[in-house]
Motif scaffolding. Structure first.
Motif: not given
Length: 183
Positions: A43-47
């Motif tokens: 639930q995170s673009k970065e990860y």
């Protein structure tokens, strides 16, 4: 003339030969779907962007371990993506990073998730899942999209582990049948 489409067998052969064109084809045709699977878990673009790189490196380095007899290539890649995302969430570095983040940076954004999920679901997997009964869809969602183990699902739903295992197997068999019909 450069070939623009490959059969699964041709793609596997190129990857086993460590062909750059095979890897580019793999990335261009599967990154969106794998991105969606990973994003649903972390639930995170970065990860997700960090993990997707690891996933493709793992696929590239372990292509010789893929066995066509055991299942489809796409399923094998989804399992690598899912397991890598779950391992990342359970890693100490990720847990420490969570402790150091302010709350607004990690609040779940359902609008962002639904937008990203639609764009990365180009194979129509969401449509296939909609054809499952709600209890089977819930099993698939908890295990493959939210990253729960069968033991954790058992605790969460307050259902015996043996029953969860049976329901999960039934859900996967039904999903497999739906995917055969979807072609």
């Amino acid at each position: 003339m450069i070939k623009t489409t490959y059969s699964e067998e041709e793609l596997l052969e190129l990857l086993r030969k460590k062909s750059e064109s095979g890897f580019k084809y793999l990335y261009n045709h599967y990154s969106g779907a794998l991105y969606g699977v990973i994003f649903r878990i972390v639930q995170s673009k970065e990860y997700t962007e960090e993990i997707i790189q690891d996933v493709f490196v793992k696929i590239w380095n372990s292509i010789h371990q893929y066995d066509v007899v055991k299942g489809r290539f796409y399923t094998w890649m989804i399992n690598i993506a899912r397991n890598t995302a779950i391992d990342y969430l359970k890693s100490k570095s990720f847990q420490n990073e969570l402790k150091n983040q302010s709350l607004p940076d990690f609040v779940y954004n359902s609008t962002e998730l639904s937008t990203t999920n639609k764009s990365s679901d180009f194979i129509g997997f969401t449509d296939v899942l909609c054809n499952l009964e709600s209890d089977k869809r819930e099993m698939i969602d908890l295990a493959y999209y939210q990253g729960y183990t069968q033991s954790e699902i058992s605790e969460k739903l307050k259902i015996p582990l043996g029953t969860i295992k049976t329901k999960m197997r039934t859900a996967l068999v039904k999903l497999k049948d739906l995917l055969k019909d979807y072609k």
